[in-house]
Motif scaffolding. Structure first.
Motif, PDB file in Angstrom:
ATOM      1  N   ASN A 179      34.014  60.342  50.517  1.00  0.00           N
ATOM      2  CA  ASN A 179      35.290  59.537  50.484  1.00  0.00           C
ATOM      3  C   ASN A 179      35.155  58.685  49.227  1.00  0.00           C
ATOM      4  OD1 ASN A 179      36.802  60.910  52.301  1.00  0.00           O
ATOM      5  ND2 ASN A 179      35.779  59.643  54.116  1.00  0.00           N
ATOM      6  N   THR A 180      33.866  57.941  49.095  1.00  0.00           N
ATOM      7  CA  THR A 180      33.926  57.127  47.892  1.00  0.00           C
ATOM      8  C   THR A 180      33.638  57.922  46.815  1.00  0.00           C
ATOM      9  OG1 THR A 180      32.485  55.531  49.369  1.00  0.00           O
ATOM     10  CG2 THR A 180      32.091  55.458  47.076  1.00  0.00           C
ATOM     11  N   HIS A 185      37.393  58.922  45.914  1.00  0.00           N
ATOM     12  CA  HIS A 185      38.080  57.863  45.344  1.00  0.00           C
ATOM     13  C   HIS A 185      37.826  57.693  43.648  1.00  0.00           C
ATOM     14  CE1 HIS A 185      39.997  54.123  44.609  1.00  0.00           C
ATOM     15  NE2 HIS A 185      38.965  53.716  44.436  1.00  0.00           N
ATOM     16  N   GLU A 187      39.033  60.568  41.570  1.00  0.00           N
ATOM     17  CA  GLU A 187      40.646  60.605  41.488  1.00  0.00           C
ATOM     18  C   GLU A 187      41.089  59.376  40.804  1.00  0.00           C
ATOM     19  OE1 GLU A 187      44.036  62.567  42.175  1.00  0.00           O
ATOM     20  OE2 GLU A 187      42.168  62.926  42.175  1.00  0.00           O
TER      21      GLU A 187
END
Length: 126
Positions: A50-51, A54, A57
């Protein structure tokens, strides 16, 4: 940069030299710069994914990821340029900074994840 301009790609020797100087835990393999992060569990693996997601993106530069229960491999190469560019080094550096962050070492009031209690284990720091 206009669509007609291509980004500078680095030779393998240039990539290896930059990795040695800037990102020593990363390696060049099969045309990609790569880093494997070891985690303590599936929870840590998902947190790393997830890091990275993020950051990628936000940067609008997307790595390939491979994951298992206790590790995540991040692979970067600029597909449009067909090689390693400054974008790859910049994103790798930001990923490294954030994933390897250990607030307790900064002495600014944040205690960080407890080291001694495996219930809270997250990432295996280098």
């Amino acid at each position: 940069m206009s669509e007609r301009q291509t980004e500078k790609t680095y030779t393998d020797d240039e990539v290896r030299a930059r990795l040695a100087a800037e990102l020593p835990t990363w390696r060049l393999e099969d045309g990609w710069i790569r880093r494997t992060y070891r985690t303590s569990s599936w929870k840590g693996t998902l947190m790393v994914i997830n890091t990275v997601g993020h950051l990628a993106e936000a940067a609008w530069h997307h790595p390939d990821l491979t994951a298992s229960y206790a590790w995540v491999e991040v692979r970067l190469m600029n597909h449009a340029a067909k090689g390693i560019t400054d974008k790859d080094f910049a994103l790798a550096a930001k990923i490294e900074e954030v994933v390897q962050w250990q607030p307790a070492r900064e002495g600014k009031g944040l205690e960080g994840t407890p080291d001694k209690d495996l219930r809270f284990a997250y990432i295996k720091y280098d």
